[in-house]
Design an enzyme around this catalytic site. Sequence first.
Site, short mmCIF file in Angstrom:
data_model
loop_
_atom_site.label_atom_id
_atom_site.label_comp_id
_atom_site.label_asym_id
_atom_site.label_seq_id
_atom_site.Cartn_x
_atom_site.Cartn_y
_atom_site.Cartn_z
N ASP A 97 -3.10 -8.79 13.89
CA ASP A 97 -3.27 -8.95 12.45
C ASP A 97 -3.14 -7.61 11.73
O ASP A 97 -3.03 -6.56 12.37
CB ASP A 97 -4.64 -9.60 12.18
CG ASP A 97 -4.63 -10.49 10.96
OD1 ASP A 97 -3.72 -10.36 10.13
OD2 ASP A 97 -5.55 -11.33 10.84
N TRP A 144 2.84 -7.94 10.68
CA TRP A 144 3.58 -6.82 10.09
C TRP A 144 4.31 -7.20 8.79
O TRP A 144 3.98 -6.64 7.72
CB TRP A 144 4.47 -6.28 11.21
CG TRP A 144 5.50 -5.25 10.94
CD1 TRP A 144 5.72 -4.53 9.80
CD2 TRP A 144 6.48 -4.81 11.90
NE1 TRP A 144 6.78 -3.67 10.00
CE2 TRP A 144 7.28 -3.82 11.27
CE3 TRP A 144 6.78 -5.16 13.23
CZ2 TRP A 144 8.34 -3.19 11.92
CZ3 TRP A 144 7.83 -4.53 13.86
CH2 TRP A 144 8.60 -3.55 13.21
N PRO A 145 5.28 -8.13 8.81
CA PRO A 145 5.99 -8.37 7.55
C PRO A 145 5.14 -9.03 6.47
O PRO A 145 5.27 -8.67 5.29
CB PRO A 145 7.16 -9.27 7.95
CG PRO A 145 6.83 -9.82 9.29
CD PRO A 145 5.87 -8.88 9.94
N ASP A 155 -1.97 -16.59 4.36
CA ASP A 155 -2.62 -17.57 5.23
C ASP A 155 -2.53 -18.98 4.67
O ASP A 155 -2.70 -19.20 3.47
CB ASP A 155 -4.12 -17.25 5.37
CG ASP A 155 -4.38 -16.09 6.32
OD1 ASP A 155 -3.42 -15.45 6.77
OD2 ASP A 155 -5.57 -15.84 6.59
#
Length: 406
Positions: free
Chosen positions: A157, A190-191, A219
């Site tokens: 994360d 990451w992105p 999310d």
Amino acid sequence: MWMILTIISLLQVVTVHSLDNGLARTPPMGWLSWERFRCNIDCKNDPDNCISENLYMKMADLMVSEGFKDAGYQFVNIDDCWMARERDSKGRLQADPDRFPHGIKALADYIHSKGLKLGIYEDFGTETCGGYPGSEFYMQSDANSFAEWDVDMLKFDGCNSDPKDMDTGYPIMGQFLNQTGRPIVYECSWPSAQWVIAHIKPDYKAVREHCNVWRVARDVQDDWVNVQHIIDVYGTDDSGFTNFTGPGGFSDPDMLVVGDFGLSYNQQKTQMALWSLWSAPLFMSTDLRTIDSASKALLQHPGLIAINQDPLGAQAVRLYQISSLGVWLKPLAKTGSYAIGIVNRDNQGMPNTVKLQLNQLGLPGPSYNISDVFENKPLGVYTSTDMFIMSIEPTSIFIGLAVPSS
Ligand SMILES: *[C@@H]1O[C@H](CO)[C@@H](O)[C@H](O)[C@H]1NC(C)=O
Ligand SMILES: *[C@@H]1O[C@H](CO)[C@@H](O)[C@H](O)[C@H]1NC(C)=O
């Protein structure tokens, strides 16, 4: 609508190199605790629903006994809040001793004895999103712990870190995982952390070279407004990830909330179908002890799972969105074949009758055998100018298969 033929050229197979660890040749499938069970660590008052070894063992049992494993679901994945608040005296991660009294290795052994795989969670920053020890300054130690424990997948994360550091940091963690010699599916936030939080345009070419799975949106929540937001992230593709999904590496719209509280049956069907059209990782986050039979059948639908696991691994493109109607097209490995999704986001209480010529669905060939995937029913042969008529209920989807007929 008349620009479809030019849009078709966007449907192309990925050529950028994927992470070379032989894993995730099709989208990974499994169960992940986060959306449904969150950071519930109150095992005293809520022993059946807290983040503990018992929860993951129980879900593994049910994945086998309730047919999820046979349907293709393989991973049982731990999310945040599994750790003790402190590292041990040697700086190593440790599981919370009360909630995971036998440790992660024993849990992995149990999961493996069921023919399943175990995933775990850490964070690139100084702390996880839930405030547990993060991997910053400890990446090699943590990679080694995961390998020693026989973990099969890592969700890494992006909380409590600088998104600008990720272009170098995520590949380094990937290298440490590689050096353990254990095949570990590597999922990167990451992105999404760069794009959603810092509005840095992600370098998806690099992401694909270093990760097997990468998050592209915020999310998921158990809520139709949020699921529609993710649908539009895929539809508009502002950060430019569509072309990078393919064998070895897949864009991840986050978990399925099928079987939870917030979506109607039709909305659950739409989520399951679009996630399949996108070649998205299929991670259920639902209580397998209480899931109703309709949601269970959706999660195990063989036709949808076959589209999701199609070996070409392409991500469907939204050809157009005209008022409430969205048309999605996914090329399949079988030559000239496509999966089609037509989403009706109208919520005015009655089904919409949709009439489209086949060529308006973006199908380039002269004629196709069309079938209704959800009903597993052949609908006949249509030429490119034949009118295709279907009735789609509010917030639902039609999923078709088009196979060249000549
Ligand atoms: C490590 O990387 C090498 C080179 O890219 C690759 O051939 C190998 O399969 C990787 N090993 C693991 C365990 O990921
Ligand atoms: C995908 O690739 C095509 C062809 O190279 C390109 O024209 C298109 O802009 C790309 N799409 C995105 C979203 O980057």
